[in-house]
Write an enzyme that holds these catalytic residues in place. Structure first.
Site, mmCIF file in Angstrom:
data_model
loop_
_atom_site.group_PDB
_atom_site.id
_atom_site.type_symbol
_atom_site.label_atom_id
_atom_site.label_comp_id
_atom_site.label_asym_id
_atom_site.label_seq_id
_atom_site.Cartn_x
_atom_site.Cartn_y
_atom_site.Cartn_z
ATOM 1 N N SER A 176 27.108 13.790 -76.534
ATOM 2 C CA SER A 176 25.675 13.559 -76.776
ATOM 3 C C SER A 176 24.929 13.507 -75.342
ATOM 4 O O SER A 176 23.703 14.044 -75.314
ATOM 5 C CB SER A 176 25.280 12.323 -77.521
ATOM 6 O OG SER A 176 26.172 12.526 -78.868
ATOM 7 N N ARG A 221 38.581 15.876 -78.185
ATOM 8 C CA ARG A 221 38.262 16.938 -77.803
ATOM 9 C C ARG A 221 38.822 17.408 -76.365
ATOM 10 O O ARG A 221 39.340 18.650 -76.598
ATOM 11 C CB ARG A 221 36.562 16.601 -77.057
ATOM 12 C CG ARG A 221 35.659 16.214 -78.071
ATOM 13 C CD ARG A 221 34.388 15.830 -77.534
ATOM 14 N NE ARG A 221 34.689 14.432 -76.710
ATOM 15 C CZ ARG A 221 33.842 13.871 -75.977
ATOM 16 N NH1 ARG A 221 32.832 14.349 -76.031
ATOM 17 N NH2 ARG A 221 34.448 12.775 -75.667
ATOM 18 N N LYS A 240 24.680 1.109 -74.190
ATOM 19 C CA LYS A 240 24.103 2.548 -73.868
ATOM 20 C C LYS A 240 22.474 2.401 -74.044
ATOM 21 O O LYS A 240 22.035 1.903 -74.902
ATOM 22 C CB LYS A 240 24.585 3.264 -74.936
ATOM 23 C CG LYS A 240 26.148 3.823 -74.457
ATOM 24 C CD LYS A 240 26.498 5.031 -75.492
ATOM 25 C CE LYS A 240 28.053 5.258 -75.155
ATOM 26 N NZ LYS A 240 28.483 6.475 -75.615
HETATM 27 N N1 COA Z 1 31.922 16.105 -80.538
HETATM 28 C C1 COA Z 1 30.969 15.845 -79.765
HETATM 29 N N2 COA Z 1 30.781 14.905 -79.063
HETATM 30 C C2 COA Z 1 31.775 13.914 -79.186
HETATM 31 C C3 COA Z 1 32.674 13.896 -80.271
HETATM 32 C C4 COA Z 1 32.957 15.207 -80.856
HETATM 33 N N3 COA Z 1 33.751 15.451 -81.970
HETATM 34 N N4 COA Z 1 33.379 12.949 -80.181
HETATM 35 C C5 COA Z 1 32.850 12.077 -79.346
HETATM 36 N N5 COA Z 1 31.757 12.658 -78.588
HETATM 37 C C6 COA Z 1 31.008 12.042 -77.517
HETATM 38 C C7 COA Z 1 29.923 11.244 -78.339
HETATM 39 O O1 COA Z 1 28.488 11.723 -78.623
HETATM 40 C C8 COA Z 1 29.588 10.424 -76.848
HETATM 41 O O2 COA Z 1 28.892 10.839 -76.211
HETATM 42 P P1 COA Z 1 27.898 10.095 -75.127
HETATM 43 O O3 COA Z 1 29.188 8.993 -74.370
HETATM 44 O O4 COA Z 1 27.163 11.171 -74.321
HETATM 45 O O5 COA Z 1 27.067 9.103 -75.891
HETATM 46 C C9 COA Z 1 31.064 10.452 -76.201
HETATM 47 O O6 COA Z 1 31.716 11.498 -76.765
HETATM 48 C C10 COA Z 1 32.069 9.389 -76.459
HETATM 49 O O7 COA Z 1 32.134 9.125 -77.730
HETATM 50 P P2 COA Z 1 32.709 7.775 -78.310
HETATM 51 O O8 COA Z 1 34.023 7.542 -77.572
HETATM 52 O O9 COA Z 1 32.751 8.117 -79.594
HETATM 53 O O10 COA Z 1 31.736 6.750 -77.825
HETATM 54 P P3 COA Z 1 30.927 6.147 -78.727
HETATM 55 O O11 COA Z 1 30.095 5.037 -77.988
HETATM 56 O O12 COA Z 1 30.115 6.836 -79.652
HETATM 57 O O13 COA Z 1 31.972 5.060 -79.625
HETATM 58 C C11 COA Z 1 33.010 3.167 -80.606
HETATM 59 C C12 COA Z 1 32.617 4.003 -79.321
HETATM 60 C C13 COA Z 1 31.798 2.884 -81.285
HETATM 61 C C14 COA Z 1 34.265 3.873 -81.392
HETATM 62 C C15 COA Z 1 33.687 1.941 -79.642
HETATM 63 O O14 COA Z 1 32.771 1.486 -78.695
HETATM 64 C C16 COA Z 1 33.515 0.728 -80.719
HETATM 65 O O15 COA Z 1 34.401 0.630 -81.481
HETATM 66 N N6 COA Z 1 32.815 -0.278 -80.533
HETATM 67 C C17 COA Z 1 32.673 -1.471 -81.257
HETATM 68 C C18 COA Z 1 33.116 -2.802 -80.632
HETATM 69 C C19 COA Z 1 34.657 -2.983 -80.634
HETATM 70 O O16 COA Z 1 35.355 -2.948 -81.338
HETATM 71 N N7 COA Z 1 35.284 -2.964 -79.498
HETATM 72 C C20 COA Z 1 36.678 -2.948 -79.295
HETATM 73 C C21 COA Z 1 37.449 -1.401 -79.199
HETATM 74 S S1 COA Z 1 38.953 -1.503 -79.001
#
Ligand code: COA
Length: 158
Positions: free
Chosen positions: A127, A89, A41
């Protein structure tokens, strides 16, 4: 001692995230907000800025902020956490979350993923959407903490 990890990119943290954190504090003894140093990202805020913003809005004694790289399950084990918290969500989140939860369980069976339903008023937030609306001149008041809105203003020179 029930320790949970709430992982994400948090670029920036929104009221939707805070709602999930608030709910988590009622269930777990300690919650670690874990920011992924995400190379895929292209963030608006640096990792330091995102950590600072979260620290500024963190009103809970048992909520900590940290960063991680690599696999989430490795990080969770290193922190002696038993649980990963994820917010759901809408139905559309389910498939992706299911995939991740099953993969994480396969990688580390001792870890449990707990899903929390976000409050209705935040169920449409992300976000990216907030950044898009703000950049195009729309109001994001009430969707992010005030400090985040102020930081976004100064970032765009408004
Ligand atoms: N309220 C508002 N927004 C929310 C939300 C909430 N309750 N929950 C999620 N969101 C939003 C986030 O802000 C994000 O927005 P964006 O895509 O516009 O930035 C979107 O929804 C997706 O969120 P999320 O699914 O939490 O993605 P992320 O990129 O923030 O986090 C990880 C994902 C970090 C949990 C995941 O990529 C990870 O674990 N990575 C580490 C590597 C790994 O272990 N990989 C194997 C996984 S099986």
């Amino acid at each position: 001692m029930r320790r949970a990890i709430y992982p994400g990119t948090f670029d920036p943290i929104t009221n939707g995230h805070l709602d999930i954190i608030e709910r988590s504090t009622r269930v777990f003894d300690e919650v670690i907000i874990a920011l992924l140093m995400n190379i895929e990202k292209k963030p608006m805020f640096s990792i330091q800025e995102r950590v600072e913003m979260i620290q500024q809005v963190n009103r809970w004694k048992h909520v900590k902020v940290d960063t991680f790289q690599g696999l989430l399950v490795h990080y969770a084990v290193s922190q002696k956490a038993q649980v990963i918290v994820r917010g759901i969500r809408a139905v559309s989140d389910y498939e992706y979350e299911l995939q991740m939860a099953l993969m994480n369980r396969r990688l580390e069976p001792s870890l449990e993923t707990v899903f929390m339903m976000s409050a209705e008023e935040y169920s449409h937030l992300s976000s990216s959407l907030i950044k898009e609306v703000f950049v195009l001149g729309g109001s994001i008041t009430g969707l992010v903490p005030q400090v985040v809105e102020e930081r976004m203003r100064s970032k765009l020179g408004r």
